[in-house]
Design a protein around this motif. Structure first.
Motif, PDB file in Angstrom:
ATOM      1  N   PHE A 140      20.184 -10.145  26.385  1.00  0.00           N
ATOM      2  CA  PHE A 140      20.794 -10.610  25.135  1.00  0.00           C
ATOM      3  C   PHE A 140      21.782 -11.743  25.400  1.00  0.00           C
ATOM      4  O   PHE A 140      21.875 -12.694  24.608  1.00  0.00           O
ATOM      5  N   ALA A 141      22.526 -11.648  26.492  1.00  0.00           N
ATOM      6  CA  ALA A 141      23.467 -12.721  26.836  1.00  0.00           C
ATOM      7  C   ALA A 141      22.729 -14.043  27.024  1.00  0.00           C
ATOM      8  O   ALA A 141      23.170 -15.099  26.540  1.00  0.00           O
ATOM      9  N   ARG A 142      21.595 -13.997  27.721  1.00  0.00           N
ATOM     10  CA  ARG A 142      20.809 -15.222  27.925  1.00  0.00           C
ATOM     11  C   ARG A 142      20.297 -15.777  26.594  1.00  0.00           C
ATOM     12  O   ARG A 142      20.300 -16.989  26.367  1.00  0.00           O
ATOM     13  N   PRO A 149      24.850 -23.231  23.733  1.00  0.00           N
ATOM     14  CA  PRO A 149      24.905 -23.726  25.105  1.00  0.00           C
ATOM     15  C   PRO A 149      26.290 -24.195  25.552  1.00  0.00           C
ATOM     16  O   PRO A 149      26.558 -24.268  26.754  1.00  0.00           O
ATOM     17  N   ALA A 150      27.185 -24.506  24.620  1.00  0.00           N
ATOM     18  CA  ALA A 150      28.519 -24.987  24.996  1.00  0.00           C
ATOM     19  C   ALA A 150      29.466 -23.846  25.368  1.00  0.00           C
ATOM     20  O   ALA A 150      30.544 -24.090  25.919  1.00  0.00           O
ATOM     21  N   MET A 151      29.085 -22.602  25.063  1.00  0.00           N
ATOM     22  CA  MET A 151      29.967 -21.479  25.333  1.00  0.00           C
ATOM     23  C   MET A 151      29.918 -21.097  26.808  1.00  0.00           C
ATOM     24  O   MET A 151      28.848 -20.982  27.403  1.00  0.00           O
ATOM     25  N   GLY A 152      31.094 -20.872  27.418  1.00  0.00           N
ATOM     26  CA  GLY A 152      31.174 -20.454  28.804  1.00  0.00           C
ATOM     27  C   GLY A 152      30.739 -19.006  28.969  1.00  0.00           C
ATOM     28  O   GLY A 152      30.803 -18.209  28.026  1.00  0.00           O
ATOM     29  N   LYS A 153      30.318 -18.667  30.183  1.00  0.00           N
ATOM     30  CA  LYS A 153      29.809 -17.321  30.449  1.00  0.00           C
ATOM     31  C   LYS A 153      30.871 -16.252  30.213  1.00  0.00           C
ATOM     32  O   LYS A 153      30.595 -15.201  29.621  1.00  0.00           O
ATOM     33  N   LEU A 156      31.386 -15.743  26.557  1.00  0.00           N
ATOM     34  CA  LEU A 156      30.217 -15.059  26.006  1.00  0.00           C
ATOM     35  C   LEU A 156      30.300 -13.561  26.233  1.00  0.00           C
ATOM     36  O   LEU A 156      30.056 -12.763  25.309  1.00  0.00           O
ATOM     37  N   TYR A 157      30.664 -13.150  27.441  1.00  0.00           N
ATOM     38  CA  TYR A 157      30.714 -11.717  27.734  1.00  0.00           C
ATOM     39  C   TYR A 157      31.899 -11.031  27.055  1.00  0.00           C
ATOM     40  O   TYR A 157      31.812  -9.848  26.693  1.00  0.00           O
ATOM     41  N   ASP A 161      31.289  -7.942  24.508  1.00  0.00           N
ATOM     42  CA  ASP A 161      32.049  -6.699  24.644  1.00  0.00           C
ATOM     43  C   ASP A 161      32.671  -6.308  23.310  1.00  0.00           C
ATOM     44  O   ASP A 161      32.657  -5.128  22.920  1.00  0.00           O
ATOM     45  N   PHE A 162      33.212  -7.296  22.601  1.00  0.00           N
ATOM     46  CA  PHE A 162      33.793  -7.011  21.285  1.00  0.00           C
ATOM     47  C   PHE A 162      32.713  -6.537  20.305  1.00  0.00           C
ATOM     48  O   PHE A 162      32.951  -5.637  19.492  1.00  0.00           O
ATOM     49  N   LEU A 163      31.539  -7.139  20.372  1.00  0.00           N
ATOM     50  CA  LEU A 163      30.436  -6.702  19.514  1.00  0.00           C
ATOM     51  C   LEU A 163      30.075  -5.251  19.809  1.00  0.00           C
ATOM     52  O   LEU A 163      29.852  -4.459  18.883  1.00  0.00           O
TER      53      LEU A 163
END
Length: 206
Positions: A140-142, A149-153, A156-157, A161-163
């Motif tokens: 899902f992260a991928r 695409p502009a969001m850093g890894k 994103l994580y 985690d909040f979701l």
């Protein structure tokens, strides 16, 4: 060795009893003797099927998580094939199978077990869940990264985690908004899914 109907019945009974007791008392607060009493089996049956309390805890999760993870990945595959580049279908693939489980009459106790897993520090369980189901979150992260695409890894994580926390809250139905009179449970869960998906999409895009 083939599993007989009686063996399956005994194993399933133990898992059901353990799930209910873990929901009520937590993992450390539940003894194997309580499980055997509720399941109407002897300790030898627990040892035969699971070997240890730690394995029993893991199998309680596997029984539900295997199905939910399979549904999530299948819906993700469809979302990527049919609506490439769109974030909300990906989030729906993550959210909806979990809320479906919460609506299932057999899944109610498991929702409280998940809440216990968040509340109790159980490194062994967390490792098991990471080893067995970490690939689902990575997939899902991928997929989300492909939309943003502009969001850093790391960012994103954090948001994934909040979701997960918001989804667990919605599954447990702890919120201020209760099911309106006259609305079905299914309709209420569908509304919860829609609102959570829109909220999460806005959060990821912020």
């Amino acid at each position: 060795m083939a599993v007989t109907a009686q063996q399956f019945s005994t194993k399933d009974r133990i898992l059901g009893a353990a799930e209910e007791l873990f929901a009520l008392h937590g993992f450390s607060g539940t003894s194997l003797r309580q499980v055997t009493t509720r399941a109407a089996v002897n300790i030898a049956a627990v040892n035969y099927h699971f070997g240890s309390k730690e394995n029993l805890v893991n199998e309680v999760f596997r029984r539900r998580m295997d199905v939910m993870s399979g549904q999530r990945l299948e819906r993700l595959r469809v979302a990527l094939a049919e609506r490439p580049g769109e974030l909300e279908p990906i989030l729906a693939a993550f959210v909806e199978p979990a809320l479906d489980l919460a609506q299932d009459r057999h899944g109610g106790a498991f929702i409280r077990v998940i809440a216990r897993a968040y509340a109790e520090k159980n490194d062994s369980l967390r490792k098991f869940l990471s080893d067995q189901y970490g690939h689902v979150q990575r997939d899902f992260a991928r997929a989300i990264a492909g939309c943003l695409p502009a969001m850093g890894k790391e960012q994103l994580y954090w948001r994934l985690d909040f979701l997960g926390g918001a989804l667990t809250y919605a599954m447990a139905d702890f919120g201020l908004i209760k099911r309106p009179q006259g609305a079905s449970e299914a309709a209420h869960r569908e509304r919860a899914a829609r609102e959570l998906i829109r909220f999460a999409a806005a959060g990821f895009k912020a």
